[in-house]
Design a protein around this motif. Sequence first.
Motif, PDB file in Angstrom:
ATOM      1  N   LEU A  67       0.818  -1.207   0.000  1.00  0.00           N
ATOM      2  CA  LEU A  67       0.000   0.000   0.000  1.00  0.00           C
ATOM      3  C   LEU A  67       0.857   1.265   0.000  1.00  0.00           C
ATOM      4  O   LEU A  67       0.493   2.274  -0.613  1.00  0.00           O
ATOM      5  CB  LEU A  67      -0.919  -0.003   1.218  1.00  0.00           C
ATOM      6  N   ALA A  68       2.007   1.226   0.679  1.00  0.00           N
ATOM      7  CA  ALA A  68       2.849   2.416   0.785  1.00  0.00           C
ATOM      8  C   ALA A  68       3.307   2.899  -0.586  1.00  0.00           C
ATOM      9  O   ALA A  68       3.279   4.105  -0.866  1.00  0.00           O
ATOM     10  CB  ALA A  68       4.061   2.117   1.668  1.00  0.00           C
ATOM     11  N   ALA A  69       3.721   1.978  -1.451  1.00  0.00           N
ATOM     12  CA  ALA A  69       4.175   2.369  -2.789  1.00  0.00           C
ATOM     13  C   ALA A  69       3.035   3.009  -3.585  1.00  0.00           C
ATOM     14  O   ALA A  69       3.223   4.035  -4.248  1.00  0.00           O
ATOM     15  CB  ALA A  69       4.719   1.147  -3.529  1.00  0.00           C
ATOM     16  N   GLY A  70       1.858   2.405  -3.515  1.00  0.00           N
ATOM     17  CA  GLY A  70       0.710   2.980  -4.222  1.00  0.00           C
ATOM     18  C   GLY A  70       0.315   4.327  -3.663  1.00  0.00           C
ATOM     19  O   GLY A  70      -0.071   5.239  -4.403  1.00  0.00           O
ATOM     20  N   THR A  71       0.421   4.488  -2.347  1.00  0.00           N
ATOM     21  CA  THR A  71       0.041   5.746  -1.705  1.00  0.00           C
ATOM     22  C   THR A  71       0.979   6.881  -2.090  1.00  0.00           C
ATOM     23  O   THR A  71       0.545   8.025  -2.275  1.00  0.00           O
ATOM     24  CB  THR A  71       0.024   5.571  -0.175  1.00  0.00           C
ATOM     25  N   ILE A  72       2.276   6.576  -2.210  1.00  0.00           N
ATOM     26  CA  ILE A  72       3.233   7.606  -2.643  1.00  0.00           C
ATOM     27  C   ILE A  72       2.859   8.115  -4.027  1.00  0.00           C
ATOM     28  O   ILE A  72       2.836   9.328  -4.282  1.00  0.00           O
ATOM     29  CB  ILE A  72       4.663   7.046  -2.618  1.00  0.00           C
ATOM     30  N   CYS A  73       2.547   7.194  -4.943  1.00  0.00           N
ATOM     31  CA  CYS A  73       2.169   7.601  -6.310  1.00  0.00           C
ATOM     32  C   CYS A  73       0.843   8.340  -6.321  1.00  0.00           C
ATOM     33  O   CYS A  73       0.684   9.346  -7.025  1.00  0.00           O
ATOM     34  CB  CYS A  73       2.103   6.373  -7.215  1.00  0.00           C
ATOM     35  N   TYR A  74      -0.106   7.859  -5.535  1.00  0.00           N
ATOM     36  CA  TYR A  74      -1.412   8.513  -5.459  1.00  0.00           C
ATOM     37  C   TYR A  74      -1.300   9.918  -4.886  1.00  0.00           C
ATOM     38  O   TYR A  74      -1.912  10.869  -5.386  1.00  0.00           O
ATOM     39  CB  TYR A  74      -2.348   7.648  -4.611  1.00  0.00           C
ATOM     40  N   SER A  75      -0.495  10.069  -3.842  1.00  0.00           N
ATOM     41  CA  SER A  75      -0.288  11.382  -3.226  1.00  0.00           C
ATOM     42  C   SER A  75       0.339  12.351  -4.220  1.00  0.00           C
ATOM     43  O   SER A  75      -0.061  13.522  -4.319  1.00  0.00           O
ATOM     44  CB  SER A  75       0.603  11.239  -1.995  1.00  0.00           C
ATOM     45  N   THR A  76       1.329  11.873  -4.963  1.00  0.00           N
ATOM     46  CA  THR A  76       2.006  12.709  -5.952  1.00  0.00           C
ATOM     47  C   THR A  76       1.041  13.135  -7.054  1.00  0.00           C
ATOM     48  O   THR A  76       1.042  14.291  -7.484  1.00  0.00           O
ATOM     49  CB  THR A  76       3.194  11.938  -6.547  1.00  0.00           C
ATOM     50  N   MET A  77       0.236  12.199  -7.530  1.00  0.00           N
ATOM     51  CA  MET A  77      -0.758  12.503  -8.554  1.00  0.00           C
ATOM     52  C   MET A  77      -1.740  13.570  -8.067  1.00  0.00           C
ATOM     53  O   MET A  77      -2.027  14.539  -8.781  1.00  0.00           O
ATOM     54  CB  MET A  77      -1.531  11.227  -8.915  1.00  0.00           C
ATOM     55  N   ASN A  78      -2.229  13.413  -6.860  1.00  0.00           N
ATOM     56  CA  ASN A  78      -3.206  14.360  -6.321  1.00  0.00           C
ATOM     57  C   ASN A  78      -2.620  15.751  -6.154  1.00  0.00           C
ATOM     58  O   ASN A  78      -3.255  16.756  -6.485  1.00  0.00           O
ATOM     59  CB  ASN A  78      -3.730  13.855  -4.977  1.00  0.00           C
ATOM     60  N   SER A  79      -1.404  15.824  -5.627  1.00  0.00           N
ATOM     61  CA  SER A  79      -0.771  17.118  -5.388  1.00  0.00           C
ATOM     62  C   SER A  79      -0.577  17.884  -6.694  1.00  0.00           C
ATOM     63  O   SER A  79      -0.904  19.072  -6.786  1.00  0.00           O
ATOM     64  CB  SER A  79       0.567  16.908  -4.691  1.00  0.00           C
ATOM     65  N   ALA A  80      -0.060  17.202  -7.714  1.00  0.00           N
ATOM     66  CA  ALA A  80       0.150  17.859  -9.007  1.00  0.00           C
ATOM     67  C   ALA A  80      -1.174  18.277  -9.633  1.00  0.00           C
ATOM     68  O   ALA A  80      -1.281  19.359 -10.223  1.00  0.00           O
ATOM     69  CB  ALA A  80       0.910  16.918  -9.947  1.00  0.00           C
ATOM     70  N   SER A  81      -2.185  17.426  -9.504  1.00  0.00           N
ATOM     71  CA  SER A  81      -3.485  17.718 -10.124  1.00  0.00           C
ATOM     72  C   SER A  81      -4.143  18.927  -9.466  1.00  0.00           C
ATOM     73  O   SER A  81      -4.648  19.825 -10.154  1.00  0.00           O
ATOM     74  CB  SER A  81      -4.405  16.497 -10.020  1.00  0.00           C
ATOM     75  N   PHE A  82      -4.142  18.989  -8.137  1.00  0.00           N
ATOM     76  CA  PHE A  82      -4.757  20.123  -7.452  1.00  0.00           C
ATOM     77  C   PHE A  82      -4.053  21.434  -7.812  1.00  0.00           C
ATOM     78  O   PHE A  82      -4.703  22.453  -8.035  1.00  0.00           O
ATOM     79  CB  PHE A  82      -4.715  19.907  -5.939  1.00  0.00           C
ATOM     80  N   GLU A  83      -2.731  21.402  -7.865  1.00  0.00           N
ATOM     81  CA  GLU A  83      -1.995  22.628  -8.177  1.00  0.00           C
ATOM     82  C   GLU A  83      -2.257  23.088  -9.604  1.00  0.00           C
ATOM     83  O   GLU A  83      -2.489  24.272  -9.859  1.00  0.00           O
ATOM     84  CB  GLU A  83      -0.496  22.402  -7.966  1.00  0.00           C
ATOM     85  N   ALA A  84      -2.225  22.156 -10.552  1.00  0.00           N
ATOM     86  CA  ALA A  84      -2.428  22.515 -11.955  1.00  0.00           C
ATOM     87  C   ALA A  84      -3.859  22.970 -12.215  1.00  0.00           C
ATOM     88  O   ALA A  84      -4.088  23.861 -13.048  1.00  0.00           O
ATOM     89  CB  ALA A  84      -2.088  21.323 -12.854  1.00  0.00           C
ATOM     90  N   LEU A  85      -4.813  22.393 -11.502  1.00  0.00           N
ATOM     91  CA  LEU A  85      -6.214  22.732 -11.729  1.00  0.00           C
ATOM     92  C   LEU A  85      -6.614  23.996 -10.962  1.00  0.00           C
ATOM     93  O   LEU A  85      -6.842  25.049 -11.563  1.00  0.00           O
ATOM     94  CB  LEU A  85      -7.100  21.558 -11.318  1.00  0.00           C
ATOM     95  N   TYR A  86      -6.707  23.893  -9.661  1.00  0.00           N
ATOM     96  CA  TYR A  86      -7.267  24.994  -8.877  1.00  0.00           C
ATOM     97  C   TYR A  86      -6.334  26.207  -8.814  1.00  0.00           C
ATOM     98  O   TYR A  86      -6.750  27.342  -9.094  1.00  0.00           O
ATOM     99  CB  TYR A  86      -7.619  24.496  -7.475  1.00  0.00           C
ATOM    100  N   SER A  87      -5.077  25.986  -8.469  1.00  0.00           N
ATOM    101  CA  SER A  87      -4.158  27.126  -8.370  1.00  0.00           C
ATOM    102  C   SER A  87      -3.834  27.685  -9.747  1.00  0.00           C
ATOM    103  O   SER A  87      -3.738  28.905  -9.930  1.00  0.00           O
ATOM    104  CB  SER A  87      -2.870  26.700  -7.654  1.00  0.00           C
ATOM    105  N   GLY A  88      -3.652  26.799 -10.722  1.00  0.00           N
ATOM    106  CA  GLY A  88      -3.378  27.262 -12.079  1.00  0.00           C
ATOM    107  C   GLY A  88      -4.523  28.080 -12.647  1.00  0.00           C
ATOM    108  O   GLY A  88      -4.312  29.123 -13.279  1.00  0.00           O
ATOM    109  N   PHE A  89      -5.756  27.618 -12.414  1.00  0.00           N
ATOM    110  CA  PHE A  89      -6.928  28.352 -12.898  1.00  0.00           C
ATOM    111  C   PHE A  89      -7.035  29.711 -12.202  1.00  0.00           C
ATOM    112  O   PHE A  89      -7.389  30.719 -12.841  1.00  0.00           O
ATOM    113  CB  PHE A  89      -8.191  27.533 -12.649  1.00  0.00           C
ATOM    114  N   ALA A  90      -6.741  29.739 -10.912  1.00  0.00           N
ATOM    115  CA  ALA A  90      -6.798  31.010 -10.179  1.00  0.00           C
ATOM    116  C   ALA A  90      -5.814  32.009 -10.757  1.00  0.00           C
ATOM    117  O   ALA A  90      -6.142  33.192 -10.957  1.00  0.00           O
ATOM    118  CB  ALA A  90      -6.515  30.772  -8.700  1.00  0.00           C
TER     119      ALA A  90
END
Length: 260
Positions: A67-90
Motif C-alpha cells: 500500500l505504501a508504494a501505491g500511496t506515494i504515487c497517489y499522493s504525488t498525482m493528487n498534489s500535481a493535479s490540485f496545483e495545476a487545476l485549482y491554483s493554475g486556474f486562479a
Amino acid sequence: MNHHFALPRLSFRFFPIWRRHFLVWRKVAATSIIGHIADPMIYLLGLGYGLGSLLPQMGGTSYMVFLAAGTICYSTMNSASFEALYSGFARMHEQRTWEAIMNTPVTLDDIVLSEILWAASKSLMSGTAVLAVAALLGLTHTLLSLWLIPLALLIGLCFAALGLIMTALAPSYDFFMYYFTLVITPMMLLCGVFFPVSQLPLLWQNVSAALPLTHAIDIARPLMSGVVPPNLLLHVALLLAYVLCGFYASLVLFRRRLSK
C-alpha cells in the motif's frame, strides 16, 4: 489559427515565474504540506494497519509495504493535479497573474512550462514526505527506494500536464469536479493503489495498462522492495509521452483560449 499548433518556443524565462510561485507558496508552506500529506497518510495508516492485519502477503510482500508504494504515487498525482487545476486556474482566470506576466518579455509557452514545473515541484515535496514517513515506519530498508524521489517528479510532470488540459478548458472551478470524479478517482481504483491490477476483469486490466498511474506504481512497488522494476524503460517512456503530449495539448488549448 495555425500558430496555435506551433511547436513550443521555450526559454529560461520560465524560471523567474517558477520562483514567483515558490515565494508565494513559502508563506503558507506548513499548512500546504500538512494538507497534501494528511489524505494519503489516512489511507496508509487506516487501510495499512486496519485492512492489512486481515490480509496475507500481497505481491510477495506485506500489505503495508504494498500500500505504501501505491500511496506515494497517489499522493504525488493528487498534489500535481490540485496545483495545476485549482491554483493554475486562479492564476490564469481569477487573479489574472498570467495577463500581468505576459506584459513582460515572457511568452505563454514559458508560463505554461513554469506551471507544469511548479506543480511537479509541489508533487515532489508531497511524494518525498510520504516516502519519509514510510521509511520511519520501517516499510523500506533499501537504497533503491530513493529512486522514488525522481519518480515523484516524473509523476508530477505527467499529471500537471494532464491537469492543465482541463484548466485550459474549464469555464469555472466546478468543472474540475468532473475531472476528479471521472478520471482521478477511477484511476486510483483501477491502477493498483489498493489491490493488484491482476484481480480486475481482463477488460479493466487492459484499461488500466493505458493509464499513467499504473506505470508509475509498476515502477514504485519493486523499488520499495529493493528490486529493479521489470520493463522499467517502457514505463518511463510511457510516462514521458504523457508529459510531452499533455504539455503540447494544454499549450495549444491555452493559445486558443487566450487569443479570443
